[in-house]
Design an enzyme around this catalytic site. Structure first.
Site, PDB file in Angstrom:
ATOM      1  N   SER A  66      -0.295  -3.520   7.962  1.00  0.00           N
ATOM      2  CA  SER A  66       0.149  -2.336   7.212  1.00  0.00           C
ATOM      3  C   SER A  66       0.668  -1.198   8.080  1.00  0.00           C
ATOM      4  CB  SER A  66      -0.984  -1.820   6.320  1.00  0.00           C
ATOM      5  OG  SER A  66      -1.181  -2.674   5.218  1.00  0.00           O
ATOM      6  N   LYS A  69       4.252  -0.409   7.487  1.00  0.00           N
ATOM      7  CA  LYS A  69       4.701   0.425   6.369  1.00  0.00           C
ATOM      8  C   LYS A  69       5.309   1.740   6.849  1.00  0.00           C
ATOM      9  CE  LYS A  69       1.091  -1.641   3.468  1.00  0.00           C
ATOM     10  NZ  LYS A  69      -0.199  -1.444   2.779  1.00  0.00           N
ATOM     11  N   TYR A 193       8.223  -8.737   2.284  1.00  0.00           N
ATOM     12  CA  TYR A 193       7.043  -7.916   2.585  1.00  0.00           C
ATOM     13  C   TYR A 193       6.055  -8.657   3.483  1.00  0.00           C
ATOM     14  CZ  TYR A 193       2.636  -5.438   1.734  1.00  0.00           C
ATOM     15  OH  TYR A 193       1.445  -4.779   1.881  1.00  0.00           O
ATOM     16  N   TYR A 241      -6.043   4.536   3.496  1.00  0.00           N
ATOM     17  CA  TYR A 241      -6.419   4.110   2.147  1.00  0.00           C
ATOM     18  C   TYR A 241      -7.462   5.038   1.538  1.00  0.00           C
ATOM     19  CZ  TYR A 241      -4.196   0.006   4.177  1.00  0.00           C
ATOM     20  OH  TYR A 241      -3.332  -0.839   4.820  1.00  0.00           O
ATOM     21  N   VAL A 259      -4.803  -4.048   8.479  1.00  0.00           N
ATOM     22  CA  VAL A 259      -5.965  -4.941   8.449  1.00  0.00           C
ATOM     23  C   VAL A 259      -5.982  -5.926   9.615  1.00  0.00           C
ATOM     24  CG1 VAL A 259      -6.269  -4.730   5.963  1.00  0.00           C
ATOM     25  CG2 VAL A 259      -4.862  -6.587   6.883  1.00  0.00           C
TER      26      VAL A 259
END
Length: 311
Positions: A66, A69, A193, A241, A259
């Protein structure tokens, strides 16, 4: 930043990490990540003068997941500007990063671009007028430019592992599609993705990637200062998060986790910092990576919330 002190603090952090008994739990729901050695640890810091300081397994490649992103958001903001925010919010989330419940409550508008649903929409926006291979080439080109390193690659085995087991992401994509917030077939968007999340790099490469967000990339700004400001703000409020508030309280540095155990943290005008430890906490963030950044922040007074007397 005093370099002798920085070197000493990094050595202290490395020693403490090697002695830590609780190392968290690797992301075993992704088979390729389940095999990663939880004993790995690395930290690397880039400074505006071009120097870089590293400890531990800083030249071992890992899946950034992530953290990617950040780069797709940078590309999307450069392409669409504020129109991008018609499809994704800018608010922190108190739900888990792959929550379907939150997406339903928000009627298909993800709360921010760093939860999975928001990142899927971001990737979907990059596919407009392009094939997945072209979009992945664009993402990889941006990352390589950010890191000043042409050797960075996407790991196909990790991408396929996620495609086979990422059932929650498939459900998010179909729900987004049902809400008319996914403009391409789920297969196309999610395939892109999953490959984006499978970018592999070392901790040293990741630290260099953050220089454009810290304001001292050697080739100049890759995106506008306004978009850098927007991304840094979202890193502080949403980058970890539903653990983002706790991270801001403990560390106080804009950061984005993944992660795979990586965290990229930036101090505008001062440093780009990467840390990697595969074991995760309950929120899906690197356990020892967070501890290491907290140690660094406290030792050097790096929290953006610190007063002058704290530094």
């Amino acid at each position: 930043m005093d370099k002798a002190t920085l070197t000493r603090v990094l050595d202290d952090i490395h020693r403490a990490a090697m002695l830590a008994e609780d190392r968290g739990k690797v992301a075993d729901y992704i088979p390729e990540l389940a095999r990663i050695d939880p004993g790995k640890f690395a930290m690397s810091i880039c400074l505006p003068d071009g120097s870089q300081y590293s400890v531990g397994d800083a030249q071992v490649e890992f899946s950034i997941q992530s953290v990617s992103k950040l780069f797709t958001l940078a590309i999307a903001l450069g392409r669409y500007g504020d129109r991008f925010w018609d499809r994704v919010g800018r608010e922190p989330s108190t739900f888990v990063f792959n929550s379907v419940q939150e997406l339903e409550a928000r009627q298909g508008i993800p709360p921010n671009p760093f939860v999975n649903a928001g990142a899927i929409v971001t990737t979907d926006s990059l596919l407009v007028g392009a094939q997945p291979k072209e979009t992945l080439a664009e993402i990889l080109q941006f990352v390589r430019l950010a890191a000043s390193d042409e050797s960075i690659f996407m790991d196909p085995s990790v991408a396929q592992s996620e495609k086979r087991t990422g059932h929650r992401n498939w459900s998010l994509a179909y729900f987004l599609r049902a809400c008319s917030n996914l403009h391409h077939d789920c297969e196309l968007t999610l395939g892109t993705y999953f490959h984006q999340c499978a970018i592999a790099m070392t901790c040293e490469q990741l630290a260099r990637c953050g220089r454009f967000l810290a304001g001292f990339h050697p080739t100049g700004g890759l995106i506008s200062p306004a978009h850098v400001r927007s991304i840094n703000a979202l890193m502080m409020t949403c980058g970890h998060y539903d653990g983002s508030g706790e991270f801001a309280y403990r560390v106080g540095i804009p950061s984005k986790s993944g992660v795979g155990g990586g965290i990229l943290a930036v101090l505008p005008g001062k440093a780009s910092i990467a840390v990697w430890s595969p074991g995760l906490d309950a929120h899906g963030n690197s356990l020892l990576g967070t501890v290491a950044l907290e140690h660094l922040s406290n030792a050097l007074g790096l929290s953006v919330f610190s007063l002058g007397s704290d530094r």
